[in-house]
Motif scaffolding. Structure first.
Motif: not given
Length: 304
Positions: A103-117
Motif C-alpha cells: 500500500x505504501x508502494x502505491x501511495x508513494x508512487x514507487x509503483x504505478x499498479x500493484x498486481x497481486x492478491x
C-alpha cells in the motif's frame, strides 16, 4: 503573383493541412492534458508494476524468477490500454512488494499498479484506489492433516501464522479478542514464510485467503500432508491497486475491465490459472464462484 509569393501561400496552406492532420490523428486523451500516471508513463516511457513473490496463482515467480499469474496477465492488459491512451509503447519495470509494503508502494508512487492478491476494503480506500473486483476470497486455515483443528474455535491457545499487513492478520486478532481465544499469532514476512512455519512445526496453523492456501499446497512437494479447514472467517474481494485521485487512470482501468469482461478475457484467464495446469505442472482446480460470475456479468455491461 510572382513565384516567391506563390511559394509563400503554398507554404502556409501546407502548414495548415499538416496541423489539421496532426490534430485528427492525435488520440482523444492526448488532446486533453495528460495528468497523473498517464503523464508519467508518457514522459518516462515506462510503467512500474508491483508484484508478489508467492501469491499463487495471482502473482508469483516462475522457475526463471519472472512474475507470472492471473493478476499479472490482467495488469499486462491494463498496460496495453495505457499504451493506446498515451500513444506510446511502454516498458514494464517490475518491483517486488510484500503484504506489508504494497500500500505504501502505491501511495508513494514507487509503483504505478500493484498486481497481486489485495483485498479492497474501506480502510484501504482511504489511501489507494482499486480496479473492479477480479476475485472473491475469504480467510480460512491451513493445517497438517490429522491436526485437531477443524474450526476457528479450535485455534484457542494455538500458534497461528499470519502474513504481515494482510486483512487476515486483523481478522485473527479480532476473532481472538472477541471469543477470548488467546491465539498466539506468528507474523511472517510473506505467504511462503507463513506456510514454512507450519511445515517446520513452529506454528499449528496458517490463516490467509483460501485460494492462496490452495495455491501453496498445489506447489508443495508434500501437498498430501496439508489441508484447508473451517468456514470462511472473512469476505475478501480482490482488486488491482493504483494511486488515489488519479481520475484519468481510473477511467482507463474501469473501461479496460469492462472490455475484458465483455469479450470473455477475464473468464479465459481464470480458467488458465485456476482450472488448468500451472507452469509447475499442478492445478489448483478451483471453479469460479457464483459471486465472481455475477460480478463479471455485471461488469461486462457498458455504462450508458
Amino acid at each position: 503573383m510572382n513565384l516567391k509569393a506563390t511559394w509563400s501561400v503554398l507554404s502556409v496552406l501546407l502548414a495548415g493541412l499538416l496541423a489539421v492532420a496532426s490534430f485528427a490523428t492525435a488520440p482523444a486523451q492526448a488532446q486533453e492534458q495528460l495528468a497523473g500516471t498517464l503523464a508519467k508513463a508518457r514522459e518516462t516511457g515506462a510503467i512500474t508494476i508491483g508484484y508478489r513473490e508467492s501469491s499463487v496463482p495471482f502473482s508469483y515467480l516462475n522457475a526463471r524468477k519472472e512474475p507470472i499469474g492471473y493478476s499479472i496477465e490482467l495488469c499486462r492488459a491494463l498496460v496495453t490500454a495505457i499504451e493506446d491512451t498515451v500513444n506510446k509503447s511502454l516498458a514494464i519495470k517490475w518491483v517486488p512488494v510484500t503484504s506489508d509494503s504494497r500500500i505504501d508502494a502505491v501511495a508513494s508512487g514507487k509503483v504505478d499498479l500493484e498486481c497481486g492478491s489485495t483485498t479492497n476494503n474501506l480502510e484501504r480506500q482511504k489511501r489507494v484506489s482499486f480496479s473492479p473486483t477480479m476475485f472473491v476470497s475469504g480467510t480460512k486455515v491451513l493445517v497438517k492433516k490429522g491436526a485437531p483443528i477443524k474450526s476457528f474455535r479450535d485455534l484457542a491457545g494455538k500458534k497461528v501464522a499470519v502474513t504481515a499487513g494482510t486483512t487476515n492478520e486483523k481478522t485473527l486478532r479480532d476473532l481472538s479478542e472477541k471469543f477470548k481465544l488467546g491465539i498466539n499469532l506468528q507474523v511472517a514476512r510473506d505467504h511462503a514464510e507463513s506456510f514454512g512455519l507450519v511445515k517446520s512445526g513452529q506454528a499449528d496453523a496458517f490463516a490467509t485467503d483460501d485460494v492462496l492456501l490452495y495455491g501453496l499446497i498445489a506447489q508443495d512437494a508434500a501437498k498430501s500432508d496439508y489441508e484447508v479447514v473451517g468456514d470462511f472467517l472473512s469476505y475478501d474481494p480482490y482488486g488491482i491497486m493504483y494511486r488515489k485521485g488519479d481520475t484519468q487512470l481510473a477511467k482507463v482501468v474501469n473501461d479496460t475491465f469492462q472490455v475484458l469482461a465483455e469479450d470473455g478475457e477475464i473468464e479465459r484467464q481464470y480458467k488458465r490459472w485456476f482450472l488448468r495446469k500451472l507452469p509447475s505442472g499442478e492445478s489448483i482446480n478451483l471453479p469460479m464462484s457464483a459471486q465472481l460470475e455475477t460480478i463479471i456479468q455485471t461488469m461486462s455491461v457498458k455504462a450508458e
